[in-house]
Write an enzyme that holds these catalytic residues in place. Structure first.
Site, PDB file in Angstrom:
ATOM      1  N   CYS A 182     -17.864 -21.717  50.250  1.00 46.06           N
ATOM      2  CA  CYS A 182     -18.527 -20.930  51.300  1.00 46.06           C
ATOM      3  C   CYS A 182     -17.578 -20.036  52.076  1.00 46.06           C
ATOM      4  CB  CYS A 182     -19.275 -21.847  52.261  1.00 46.06           C
ATOM      5  SG  CYS A 182     -18.224 -22.822  53.377  1.00 46.06           S
TER       6      CYS A 182
ATOM      7  N   GLN B 165       7.835 -15.238  52.509  1.00 51.35           N
ATOM      8  CA  GLN B 165       7.252 -16.024  51.430  1.00 51.35           C
ATOM      9  C   GLN B 165       6.977 -17.461  51.885  1.00 51.35           C
ATOM     10  OE1 GLN B 165      10.715 -14.601  48.894  1.00 51.35           O
ATOM     11  NE2 GLN B 165       9.147 -14.763  47.323  1.00 51.35           N
TER      12      GLN B 165
ATOM     13  N   ASN C  80      21.912 -14.786  50.749  1.00 54.44           N
ATOM     14  CA  ASN C  80      21.355 -15.969  50.115  1.00 54.44           C
ATOM     15  C   ASN C  80      22.466 -16.832  49.537  1.00 54.44           C
ATOM     16  OD1 ASN C  80      18.781 -17.327  49.161  1.00 54.44           O
ATOM     17  ND2 ASN C  80      19.849 -17.141  47.203  1.00 54.44           N
TER      18      ASN C  80
ATOM     19  N   HIS D 159       2.399 -15.577  51.454  1.00 55.03           N
ATOM     20  CA  HIS D 159       1.825 -16.681  50.686  1.00 55.03           C
ATOM     21  C   HIS D 159       0.886 -17.561  51.501  1.00 55.03           C
ATOM     22  CE1 HIS D 159       5.407 -16.389  47.683  1.00 55.03           C
ATOM     23  NE2 HIS D 159       4.504 -15.444  47.497  1.00 55.03           N
TER      24      HIS D 159
ATOM     25  N   CYS E 297     -12.586 -23.187  52.410  1.00 51.57           N
ATOM     26  CA  CYS E 297     -13.519 -23.725  51.421  1.00 51.57           C
ATOM     27  C   CYS E 297     -13.677 -22.706  50.304  1.00 51.57           C
ATOM     28  CB  CYS E 297     -14.876 -24.022  52.053  1.00 51.57           C
ATOM     29  SG  CYS E 297     -16.120 -24.537  50.835  1.00 51.57           S
TER      30      CYS E 297
END
EC number: 2.3.1.286
Length: 281
Positions: free
Chosen positions: A133, A104, A251, A122, A130
């Protein structure tokens, strides 16, 4: 911080789940904190309100504010290096234990460490797209253009970039940005956006499908350094659990997937992954 000896003791319940099995890994911001990139939702993290996709595309003032902060912050991320947790996953991949990583994070530290099969769920901080375009340029090239448009800006707001608080998406926490001049696309004049998935924006379907396939092809899902607060990561834990695959979570602090975990270790990723690599390679 846990010692390596304590981590070796803590992983004893995890090693039998992983030995001889193919392991898919899901990582979050917590794996990069030891590289100097703060996480979003760790126990000691300050409150953060990341800019949404709707704000970015809908308001020029928001875009100017974002690019000013990012112009300071990306240089910090650009200088960071992988830590022991990243290196442990490389070791596990080299040994045939880890089949791939879904991250992530946008910091590219897994690739910098040497991991070969990485899905940057991500996006990545080093590229800019852009919205009109579709051209993609490097963040380094854009930095040169922004420096030319805003001479001395970084020094005026930050002095030493190392002293500025940086968020995981390379956004620096600075306030005075009204005088900053963003750069339009040099090909069509359109709006430039980091090739990063914003809050409120969907992860490209092809990327999600590859991540689900990685989980489906593995025997175990290992989560390292993610609170699983957002669905983009939690869905892989739910899928693994639904399919009967063991889920191991490492974690600091609680996660949204704790009730689905076969084993949950409330511990740091650097020491714990290093201990796992020692035991399994």
């Amino acid at each position: 911080m846990e010692t390596l000896a304590a981590a070796r003791a803590a992983v004893q319940d995890v090693v039998p789940l992983l030995r001889g099995r193919r392991v898919a890994v899901l990582t979050g911001a917590g794996i990069s904190t030891d590289s100097g990139i703060p996480d979003y939702r760790g126990p000691d993290s300050p409150p953060r309100n990341p800019m949404t996709y709707q704000q970015f595309v809908g308001d020029e003032a928001f875009r100017r504010h974002y690019w000013a902060r990012n112009h300071v912050g990306w240089q910090h991320v650009h200088r960071t290096t992988p830590n022991a947790g990243h290196r442990a996953l490389v070791r596990l991949e080299d040994a045939g234990v880890v089949t791939g990583i879904i991250t992530q994070n946008v910091d590219l530290l897994h690739e910098d460490a040497g991991s070969r099969n990485v899905i940057d769920l991500h996006g990545r901080y080093d590229r800019v797209i852009c919205l009109q375009c579709g051209r993609v340029i490097s963040r380094e090239h854009l930095a040169e253009r922004l420096d030319a448009l805003n001479p001395g800006f970084v020094e005026s707001v930050a002095g030493d970039v190392a002293d500025v608080e940086i968020a995981p998406d390379a956004d620096a926490v600075i306030e005075q940005t009204s005088h900053f001049r963003p750069a339009p696309c040099e090909f069509c004049g359109g709006v430039l956006k980091p090739e990063i998935v914003y809050f409120g924006e969907n992860v490209p379907r092809e990327r999600v499908d590859r991540a689900f396939a990685l989980v489906a092809d593995a025997d175990v899902l290992l989560v390292a350094g993610s609170s699983l607060t957002v669905m983009s990561g939690l869905r892989f834990v739910r899928r693994a659990s639904k399919d009967g695959r063991p889920v191991v979570i490492i974690n600091r602090g609680p996660t949204r997937g704790d009730d689905l975990a076969t084993v949950k270790l409330d511990a740091g990723t650097s020491e714990t992954l290093t201990a796992l690599a020692e035991a399994l390679t």
